[in-house]
Design a protein around this motif. Structure first.
Motif, mmCIF file in Angstrom:
data_model
loop_
_atom_site.group_PDB
_atom_site.id
_atom_site.type_symbol
_atom_site.label_atom_id
_atom_site.label_comp_id
_atom_site.label_asym_id
_atom_site.label_seq_id
_atom_site.Cartn_x
_atom_site.Cartn_y
_atom_site.Cartn_z
ATOM 1 N N GLN A 132 0.866 -1.226 0.023
ATOM 2 C CA GLN A 132 0.133 0.010 0.073
ATOM 3 C C GLN A 132 0.987 1.150 -0.179
ATOM 4 O O GLN A 132 2.019 1.342 0.366
ATOM 5 N N GLN A 133 0.326 2.286 -0.450
ATOM 6 C CA GLN A 133 1.092 3.654 -0.664
ATOM 7 C C GLN A 133 0.968 4.308 0.814
ATOM 8 O O GLN A 133 1.772 5.085 1.100
ATOM 9 N N LEU A 134 -0.198 3.845 1.519
ATOM 10 C CA LEU A 134 -0.329 4.575 2.611
ATOM 11 C C LEU A 134 -0.870 3.524 3.663
ATOM 12 O O LEU A 134 -1.336 2.997 3.357
ATOM 13 N N HIS A 135 -0.521 3.927 4.825
ATOM 14 C CA HIS A 135 -1.001 2.950 6.111
ATOM 15 C C HIS A 135 -1.409 3.660 7.283
ATOM 16 O O HIS A 135 -1.060 5.019 7.496
ATOM 17 N N LEU A 136 -2.576 3.145 7.969
ATOM 18 C CA LEU A 136 -3.058 4.034 9.197
ATOM 19 C C LEU A 136 -2.516 3.687 10.416
ATOM 20 O O LEU A 136 -2.418 2.465 10.586
ATOM 21 N N ASN A 137 -2.174 4.653 10.992
ATOM 22 C CA ASN A 137 -1.658 4.377 12.747
ATOM 23 C C ASN A 137 -2.989 4.654 13.282
ATOM 24 O O ASN A 137 -3.506 5.838 13.545
ATOM 25 N N PRO A 138 -3.529 3.444 13.953
ATOM 26 C CA PRO A 138 -4.891 3.503 14.720
ATOM 27 C C PRO A 138 -4.450 4.476 15.958
ATOM 28 O O PRO A 138 -5.574 5.102 16.478
ATOM 29 N N ARG A 139 -3.360 4.571 16.497
ATOM 30 C CA ARG A 139 -3.292 5.361 17.630
ATOM 31 C C ARG A 139 -3.652 6.777 17.343
ATOM 32 O O ARG A 139 -3.907 7.652 18.138
ATOM 33 N N GLY A 173 -4.736 8.181 14.277
ATOM 34 C CA GLY A 173 -5.892 8.015 13.072
ATOM 35 C C GLY A 173 -5.183 8.907 11.872
ATOM 36 O O GLY A 173 -5.963 9.294 11.205
ATOM 37 N N ARG A 174 -3.755 8.867 11.756
ATOM 38 C CA ARG A 174 -3.327 9.373 10.653
ATOM 39 C C ARG A 174 -3.056 8.451 9.634
ATOM 40 O O ARG A 174 -2.263 7.494 9.824
ATOM 41 N N TRP A 175 -2.981 8.819 8.346
ATOM 42 C CA TRP A 175 -2.449 7.946 7.150
ATOM 43 C C TRP A 175 -1.165 8.241 6.808
ATOM 44 O O TRP A 175 -1.184 9.575 6.641
ATOM 45 N N LEU A 176 -0.323 7.493 6.808
ATOM 46 C CA LEU A 176 1.087 7.836 6.720
ATOM 47 C C LEU A 176 1.768 7.072 5.359
ATOM 48 O O LEU A 176 1.216 6.161 5.054
ATOM 49 N N PRO A 177 2.893 7.609 4.806
ATOM 50 C CA PRO A 177 3.461 7.028 3.678
ATOM 51 C C PRO A 177 4.072 5.686 4.034
ATOM 52 O O PRO A 177 4.732 5.404 5.126
ATOM 53 N N ASP A 178 3.728 4.797 3.082
ATOM 54 C CA ASP A 178 4.314 3.343 3.439
ATOM 55 C C ASP A 178 5.800 3.321 2.425
ATOM 56 O O ASP A 178 5.136 3.095 1.216
ATOM 57 N N ASP A 179 6.803 2.955 3.043
ATOM 58 C CA ASP A 179 7.776 2.723 2.120
ATOM 59 C C ASP A 179 8.536 1.232 2.202
ATOM 60 O O ASP A 179 9.459 1.048 2.083
ATOM 61 N N SER A 180 7.641 0.302 2.844
ATOM 62 C CA SER A 180 8.235 -0.942 3.022
ATOM 63 C C SER A 180 8.434 -1.571 1.848
ATOM 64 O O SER A 180 8.848 -2.884 1.638
ATOM 65 N N ARG A 181 8.075 -1.163 0.631
ATOM 66 C CA ARG A 181 8.379 -1.551 -0.800
ATOM 67 C C ARG A 181 9.779 -1.600 -0.723
ATOM 68 O O ARG A 181 10.078 -2.390 -1.750
ATOM 69 N N LEU A 182 10.627 -1.164 -0.201
ATOM 70 C CA LEU A 182 12.070 -0.814 -0.381
ATOM 71 C C LEU A 182 12.651 -2.187 0.180
ATOM 72 O O LEU A 182 13.859 -2.238 0.328
ATOM 73 N N GLN A 183 11.867 -3.150 0.801
ATOM 74 C CA GLN A 183 12.391 -4.385 1.168
ATOM 75 C C GLN A 183 12.747 -5.337 0.210
ATOM 76 O O GLN A 183 12.176 -6.411 0.104
ATOM 77 N N HIS A 184 13.800 -4.985 -0.753
ATOM 78 C CA HIS A 184 14.330 -5.780 -1.604
ATOM 79 C C HIS A 184 14.915 -7.203 -1.033
ATOM 80 O O HIS A 184 15.242 -7.909 -2.147
ATOM 81 N N HIS A 185 15.180 -7.000 -0.017
ATOM 82 C CA HIS A 185 15.785 -8.405 0.579
ATOM 83 C C HIS A 185 14.634 -9.713 0.448
ATOM 84 O O HIS A 185 15.162 -10.810 0.431
ATOM 85 N N VAL A 186 13.533 -9.245 -0.098
ATOM 86 C CA VAL A 186 12.689 -10.528 -0.161
ATOM 87 C C VAL A 186 13.064 -11.164 -1.433
ATOM 88 O O VAL A 186 12.877 -12.458 -1.714
ATOM 89 N N GLY A 187 13.738 -10.653 -2.433
ATOM 90 C CA GLY A 187 14.430 -11.441 -3.552
ATOM 91 C C GLY A 187 15.525 -12.445 -3.016
ATOM 92 O O GLY A 187 15.535 -13.712 -3.451
ATOM 93 N N SER A 188 16.413 -11.951 -2.035
ATOM 94 C CA SER A 188 17.106 -13.081 -1.369
ATOM 95 C C SER A 188 16.530 -14.374 -0.758
ATOM 96 O O SER A 188 17.004 -15.367 -0.695
#
Length: 799
Positions: free
Chosen positions: A412-419, A421-436
């Protein structure tokens, strides 16, 4: 409770979502949550059925932006069955609901051996009297398109009738995860209903964007005694079969419901609805279905069961049960990956992350055909990964952090912090170690099975394209003779950028760099090992120039790994971050597992602190034995001895909040070898993660499949030190007092049912009789050859 039974006493609305996840029944093709049959989705209950690989994409407006998310689809609810007493004057009481009529003696019993869920309770109707109800359900393991529910009504000291409504409900949405509530959640369109016989209703629909057809048919019968009334009521989005059955003391009423589910992704069918109608029409009666289902499970347990005494053994068997329900032999016929939350809920949208890294080590030695199918899921998406790499300006294959239907990046491009209530940028797509992780899984599968055909074909294509990506991602660091990999996120996930940086990403994540070096080394080994004709064919197929290989060799030996204070740095600059006042936060909050959310809600950022969500550097100790890890660092030009590694373990133990269920698992295995006295607390946490819902509500959104499978691997690989390499089983047992006895069986190189058992300081290995060659077993101080039909008992050295 017995070692094969999980029971839940009483009716607890607050705990309903958790029980529904843990009582999910499935067969690797589809699964249904353990909701009470009369319920519809709401704040308390969430009945849902999911089919492996059935995704759909919807666009929603979030925080002023249009975002697109792909979800594992909640399919029509086949389970809905409600009932009420009828009176002599033709009137009827209210439909029973445990939320409006408190049940008496309410109990759920999950029989792991036979994979059936039994619910028993009594309730008192003010006019009719007390009615006892028993419901038994299954999702068939022999026929992966069938499910069944039997309901038995027993009247206590009164006679009358029970009105029953058996419903196929297409009016469902994806609503399991509360924080997704503001997104578009209606995936099913073109819902049609009807009836094809006196006792069969049907429903068909399609997913709105992926256009997957879904066909469902239900046969509902009053077993033994004919109903006094029966009426089929197809309506908009719901197909209802209404029956009225007589009941009297000593003469219970039995209603059996058999359901067939097909989708257009199934093989060897003409259309989903026609296939569902044919299958339900020819399905056996309920007792016969139970027998064939139980027999199929008996075959699974013979090849997969794990024996550990006490409560730990009970939990491990529950974990194995849910792994097999998500990834059964039927999965080998599907195009499906490893959903991080199983087929049990909608958290993470049913996406495929890196969890196969924790799942395949177990499956490789029990159901290798399933492992191969899961690797095939990745191979089919290799072209998409190569396109993603090109779009990022890189060669090779860049696999997505979150994968779904077609292999594009689904994070996702944004994720919600339930604490906050803000939608924040999600940069976890940079976890390229999934290829390894994918490359590691390819190598480990082929080592365990001896499947050189796969290694030299599909496996080689993936391994070399992933290696190519890492070699092209590595940048020379001027004046150092080293290479760097920049702008990534490691397994920790808390840290996605430097403090106050405008752009996301971190430099030289140690886990990413070391595993990239490992991938490059394995790829070079494979290239050297391939026959010349196959090497040329492979290079032509993937467009690889042999001139690239010298750089692979150089990068595999010169990737930079940062250090600080005599320990391995999680990433470059980690040691410069501020220290967190851990005691203060533990005092202020009942749980700091999700420290990132706490700090963001306070207007702060976890990026400023030496605080990790889960194992990052220490993941290296999970994947590689001590000797292999030393060799990897030596190849890179670093001396990481036991002292440096133990110091690194101690350093990150004090700075980890364990915000992931994988964290306790990884730390438990690492500490079993590094600091044994503390290992059990982490192993125990991994065992308790889902059954106790230690993260406070997350298990109700789906079990944590990687953590469950990882606990099995912790016994199979962690405690035994088991490695499959060099055409042998390498063993280096670790004495962990709390798990000092265990036993399991393995499939290895054509041998079915190799028995491994540890007790009383001895390790017993039994090789079943066959025509296969002897197996070689290597311990630290000896090597033995065990022929088929032989049992070898090894006395282990005193700790």
């Amino acid at each position: 409770m017995s070692e094969w039974t999980w029971e839940y006493e009483g009716y607890d609305p607050a705990g309903e979502r958790l029980r529904e996840s843990l009582c999910t029944l499935g067969n690797g093709c589809f699964a249904t949550r353990g909701a009470v049959p009369e319920s519809r989705a709401g704040l308390v209950h969430y009945p849902a059925t999911y089919a492996a690989g059935v995704y759909n994409r919807l666009e929603s407006a979030v925080a002023g932006r249009r975002v697109v998310n792909e979800d594992l689809v909640n399919l029509p609810n086949w389970l809905l069955l409600r009932f009420r007493p009828r009176f002599a004057d033709g009137s009827a009481g209210p439909w029973f609901s445990p939320d409006t009529c408190r049940p008496l003696d309410h109990r759920h019993s999950l029989d792991l051996r036979r994979a059936v869920l039994t619910r028993t309770f009594r309730f008192r109707d003010d006019e009719a009297g007390v009615l006892g109800v028993e419901q038994v359900r299954l999702v068939h393991m022999a026929d992966p398109h069938l499910a069944a529910l039997r309901t038995v009504f027993t009247a206590e000291e009164w006679s009358g009738e029970i009105e029953v409504e058996s419903v196929l409900d297409g009016d469902v949405t994806n609503g399991n995860v509360h924080r997704y509530r503001s997104l578009d959640r209606r995936h099913l369109v073109r819902v049609r209903t009807g009836a094809s016989a006196a006792d069969v209703t049907w429903l068909s629909c399609r997913t709105s964007a992926s256009d997957i057809g879904i066909g469902m048919a239900a046969r509902t019968v009053a077993a033994g005694r004919p109903p006094t009334a029966s009426e089929l009521r197809p309506s908009h989005r719901r197909a209802v079969h209404r029956l009225v059955v007589p009941v009297a003391p000593g003469r219970p009423a039995v209603v059996d419901r058999t359901v067939a589910l097909h989708t257009s992704r199934d093989r060897a069918i003409s259309d989903p609805l026609g296939a569902a109608l044919d299958r339900v029409a020819t399905a056996a009666d309920f007792p016969a279905l139970v027998d064939s289902h139980a027999a199929a499970w008996a075959r699974l347990w013979r090849g997969a069961d794990i024996q550990v005494p006490g409560e730990a053994g009970r939990v491990l068997r529950l974990h194995l049960f849910h792994v097999l329900q998500t990834l059964s032999p039927h999965t080998a016929d599907l195009d499906a990956g490893v959903p991080a939350r199983g087929l049990h809920g909608e958290a993470y949208r049913g996406h495929v992350f890196w969890d196969e890294l924790f799942v395949l080590p177990y499956l490789n030695l029990h159901f290798p055909e399933v492992s191969r199918a899961l690797l095939d899921y990745r191979h089919r998406r290799l072209p998409q990964a190569c396109r993603a790499a090109r779009a990022a300006g890189r060669a090779g294959a860049m696999y997505p952090w979150q994968s779904g239907s077609d292999g594009r990046e689904e994070t996702q491009q944004l994720h919600l912090n339930p604490r906050s209530g803000r939608w924040l940028p999600d940069d976890s797509r940079l976890q390229h170690h999934v290829g390894s992780a994918i490359a590691y899984n390819v190598w480990q599968y082929c080592e365990a099975t001896g499947d050189t055909e796969y290694l030299h074909t599909k496996g080689a294509e993936m391994l070399l394209q992933i290696a190519r990506f890492w070699a092209d991602s590595a940048e020379p660091a001027p004046g150092t003779g080293r290479y760097r990999i920049r702008g990534v996120v490691g397994p920790d996930e808390y840290h996605d950028r430097y403090p106050d940086a405008a752009r996301p990403g971190l430099d030289d994540n140690a886990y990413t760099n070391v595993t990239a070096a490992w991938v490059l080394g394995r790829a070079l080994d494979l290239v050297r090992r391939l026959p010349a004709w196959r090497r040329q064919e492979l290079f032509e197929r993937i467009g690889l120039d042999g001139g690239e290989l010298p750089k692979w060799e150089e990068v595999s030996r010169r990737l930079r790994v940062p250090f600080h204070q005599g320990v391995i740095s999680q990433f470059d600059g980690y040691g410069d971050l501020a220290e967190l006042d851990w005691d203060a936060y533990r005092t202020r909050y009942p749980s700091i597992r999700r420290l990132d959310r706490i700090l963001e809600a306070e207007g702060d950022s976890v990026n400023r602190y030496q605080a990790s969500k889960q194992a990052d550097v220490l993941m290296l100790g999970y994947l590689f034995s001590s000797a292999e890890l030393r060799a990897l660092f030596h190849r890179l030009g670093y001396d990481v001895d036991e002292e440096v590694w133990h110091r690194t373990v101690d350093y990150y133990l004090r700075r980890t909040s364990h915000g992931s269920t994988l964290s306790g698992l990884v730390h438990g295995l690492v500490l079993a070898r590094a600091r044994r006295a503390e290992a059990w607390s982490y192993v125990h946490e991994a065992l308790e993660a889902d059954i106790a819902d230690i993260q406070g509500g997350t298990t109700g959104e789906g079990i944590h499949l990687g953590a469950m499978a990882g606990t099995l691997d912790l016994v199979q690989r962690g405690l035994t030190g088991l490695e499959t390499r060099e055409d042998a089983l390498f063993l280096d047992p670790v004495p962990l007092p709390a798990l000092s006895e265990y036993g399991f069986s393995l499939r290895y190189r054509g041998h079915w049912g190799i028995g491994v058992r540890r007790r009383s300081g001895q390790l017993e290995i039994r090789v079943p009789d066959s025509e296969e060659s002897p197996i070689r077993v290597v311990l630290a101080d000896r090597a033995v050859s065990i022929a088929p039909g032989e049992t070898c008992t090894l006395v282990l050295p005193e700790d």
